[in-house]
Design a protein around this motif. Structure first.
Motif, PDB file in Angstrom:
ATOM      1  N   MET A   1       0.845  -1.099   0.043  1.00 38.65           N
ATOM      2  CA  MET A   1       0.076  -0.097   0.237  1.00 38.65           C
ATOM      3  C   MET A   1       0.816   1.320   0.072  1.00 38.65           C
ATOM      4  N   GLY A   2       0.597   2.024  -0.816  1.00 41.18           N
ATOM      5  CA  GLY A   2       1.212   3.329  -1.030  1.00 41.18           C
ATOM      6  C   GLY A   2       0.903   4.447  -0.248  1.00 41.18           C
ATOM      7  N   SER A   3       1.919   5.443  -0.169  1.00 42.60           N
ATOM      8  CA  SER A   3       1.495   6.636   0.839  1.00 42.60           C
ATOM      9  C   SER A   3       0.590   7.624  -0.037  1.00 42.60           C
ATOM     10  N   PHE A   4      -0.227   8.125   0.850  1.00 40.13           N
ATOM     11  CA  PHE A   4      -1.059   9.271   0.013  1.00 40.13           C
ATOM     12  C   PHE A   4      -0.814  10.620   0.885  1.00 40.13           C
ATOM     13  N   ASN A   5      -0.609  11.695   0.050  1.00 38.89           N
ATOM     14  CA  ASN A   5      -0.050  12.929   0.670  1.00 38.89           C
ATOM     15  C   ASN A   5      -1.006  14.167   0.457  1.00 38.89           C
ATOM     16  N   HIS A  56       3.860  29.362   4.133  1.00 39.23           N
ATOM     17  CA  HIS A  56       3.878  28.240   4.878  1.00 39.23           C
ATOM     18  C   HIS A  56       3.731  26.936   4.098  1.00 39.23           C
ATOM     19  N   VAL A  57       3.972  25.943   4.357  1.00 38.44           N
ATOM     20  CA  VAL A  57       3.675  24.560   3.861  1.00 38.44           C
ATOM     21  C   VAL A  57       3.446  23.664   4.604  1.00 38.44           C
ATOM     22  N   PHE A  58       2.493  22.774   4.774  1.00 41.21           N
ATOM     23  CA  PHE A  58       1.930  21.927   5.862  1.00 41.21           C
ATOM     24  C   PHE A  58       1.726  20.508   4.763  1.00 41.21           C
ATOM     25  N   LEU A  59       2.337  19.617   5.402  1.00 40.61           N
ATOM     26  CA  LEU A  59       2.375  18.103   4.711  1.00 40.61           C
ATOM     27  C   LEU A  59       2.121  17.011   5.600  1.00 40.61           C
ATOM     28  N   MET A  60       1.007  16.391   5.088  1.00 42.44           N
ATOM     29  CA  MET A  60       0.640  15.124   5.848  1.00 42.44           C
ATOM     30  C   MET A  60       0.430  14.081   4.928  1.00 42.44           C
ATOM     31  N   ALA A  61       0.787  12.933   5.655  1.00 43.79           N
ATOM     32  CA  ALA A  61       1.040  11.559   4.849  1.00 43.79           C
ATOM     33  C   ALA A  61       0.060  10.404   5.529  1.00 43.79           C
ATOM     34  N   PHE A  62      -0.691   9.914   4.615  1.00 44.80           N
ATOM     35  CA  PHE A  62      -1.559   8.994   5.244  1.00 44.80           C
ATOM     36  C   PHE A  62      -1.148   7.356   4.438  1.00 44.80           C
ATOM     37  N   ASN A  63      -1.690   6.351   5.112  1.00 41.94           N
ATOM     38  CA  ASN A  63      -1.459   5.089   4.453  1.00 41.94           C
ATOM     39  C   ASN A  63      -2.335   4.589   3.265  1.00 41.94           C
ATOM     40  N   GLY A  64      -2.865   5.607   2.448  1.00 36.48           N
ATOM     41  CA  GLY A  64      -3.475   5.441   1.286  1.00 36.48           C
ATOM     42  C   GLY A  64      -4.692   6.244   1.370  1.00 36.48           C
ATOM     43  N   LYS A  65      -5.429   6.323   0.287  1.00 35.03           N
ATOM     44  CA  LYS A  65      -6.457   7.149  -0.150  1.00 35.03           C
ATOM     45  C   LYS A  65      -7.581   7.127   0.929  1.00 35.03           C
ATOM     46  N   GLU A  66      -7.847   5.874   1.160  1.00 32.45           N
ATOM     47  CA  GLU A  66      -9.158   5.636   2.260  1.00 32.45           C
ATOM     48  C   GLU A  66      -8.796   6.515   3.602  1.00 32.45           C
ATOM     49  N   GLU A  67      -7.649   6.214   3.912  1.00 33.57           N
ATOM     50  CA  GLU A  67      -7.301   7.008   5.312  1.00 33.57           C
ATOM     51  C   GLU A  67      -7.388   8.469   5.264  1.00 33.57           C
ATOM     52  N   PHE A  68      -6.922   8.879   4.221  1.00 36.81           N
ATOM     53  CA  PHE A  68      -7.311  10.136   3.701  1.00 36.81           C
ATOM     54  C   PHE A  68      -8.582  10.732   3.597  1.00 36.81           C
ATOM     55  N   LYS A  90      -4.597  33.212   0.445  1.00 29.18           N
ATOM     56  CA  LYS A  90      -4.293  32.263  -0.744  1.00 29.18           C
ATOM     57  C   LYS A  90      -3.850  31.070  -0.383  1.00 29.18           C
ATOM     58  N   ILE A  91      -4.244  29.987  -1.144  1.00 28.16           N
ATOM     59  CA  ILE A  91      -4.213  28.635  -0.669  1.00 28.16           C
ATOM     60  C   ILE A  91      -3.668  27.681  -2.056  1.00 28.16           C
ATOM     61  N   VAL A  92      -2.995  26.783  -1.947  1.00 24.56           N
ATOM     62  CA  VAL A  92      -2.847  25.774  -3.099  1.00 24.56           C
ATOM     63  C   VAL A  92      -3.014  24.442  -2.040  1.00 24.56           C
ATOM     64  N   VAL A  93      -3.762  23.469  -2.662  1.00 24.00           N
ATOM     65  CA  VAL A  93      -3.706  22.378  -1.979  1.00 24.00           C
ATOM     66  C   VAL A  93      -3.595  21.252  -3.035  1.00 24.00           C
ATOM     67  N   LEU A  94      -2.698  20.150  -2.711  1.00 24.68           N
ATOM     68  CA  LEU A  94      -2.201  18.886  -3.351  1.00 24.68           C
ATOM     69  C   LEU A  94      -2.471  17.764  -2.811  1.00 24.68           C
ATOM     70  N   ASP A  95      -3.436  16.876  -3.515  1.00 23.92           N
ATOM     71  CA  ASP A  95      -3.567  15.628  -2.597  1.00 23.92           C
ATOM     72  C   ASP A  95      -3.142  14.747  -3.758  1.00 23.92           C
ATOM     73  N   PHE A  96      -2.405  13.724  -3.281  1.00 22.45           N
ATOM     74  CA  PHE A  96      -1.842  12.693  -4.519  1.00 22.45           C
ATOM     75  C   PHE A  96      -0.949  11.346  -3.729  1.00 22.45           C
ATOM     76  N   PRO A  97      -1.002  10.378  -4.482  1.00 20.85           N
ATOM     77  CA  PRO A  97      -0.251   9.458  -3.991  1.00 20.85           C
ATOM     78  C   PRO A  97       1.121   9.382  -4.418  1.00 20.85           C
ATOM     79  N   SER A  98       1.971   9.160  -3.504  1.00 17.06           N
ATOM     80  CA  SER A  98       3.441   9.386  -3.754  1.00 17.06           C
ATOM     81  C   SER A  98       4.100   7.946  -4.499  1.00 17.06           C
ATOM     82  N   LYS A  99       5.267   8.327  -5.085  1.00 18.88           N
ATOM     83  CA  LYS A  99       6.004   7.173  -5.662  1.00 18.88           C
ATOM     84  C   LYS A  99       7.376   7.243  -5.084  1.00 18.88           C
TER      85      LYS A  99
END
Length: 105
Positions: A1-5, A56-68, A90-99
């Motif tokens: 299972m990949g990480s989701f960020n 500022h940047v805030f980074l969270m990692a999850f154990n997959g999209k379901e957890e997110f 102003k805000i930019v949000v990126l949600d993505f699985p990482s490799k």
């Protein structure tokens, strides 16, 4: 299972108590089991032209999209969003699985 960020890059409105918001964000992240890791930083090196006002940047990692997805609807996250969102100019949000290409040493 990949990480989701979940990356959030923001410029806060003038007069906002940023330290207070960050403390609240740290507390929220630590109380939600689905958050695998949380880190944040404030830009200190970029030229304004490159930064475009974002600080500022805030980074969270999850154990997959379901957890997110579970995080997105968690009552603590929903409640904190009501405090955090009005403070943002102003805000930019990126949600993505990482490799993973190179693991930390």
């Amino acid at each position: 299972m990949g990480s989701f960020n979940h990356y959030v890059i923001v410029k806060f409105k003038d007069g906002v108590e940023v330290e207070e918001l960050i403390q609240g964000l740290e507390k929220m992240a630590s109380e939600i089991d689905q958050v695998k890791s949380f880190e944040w930083g404030k830009d200190i090196e970029s030229h304004e032209m490159l930064r475009q006002g974002f600080t500022h940047v805030f980074l969270m990692a999850f154990n997959g999209k379901e957890e997110f997805n579970a995080f997105q609807t968690h009552p603590n996250h929903v409640e904190f969003s009501g405090v955090f969102s009005p403070a943002i100019e102003k805000i930019v949000v990126l949600d993505f699985p990482s490799k993973l290409v190179k693991a930390p040493a």
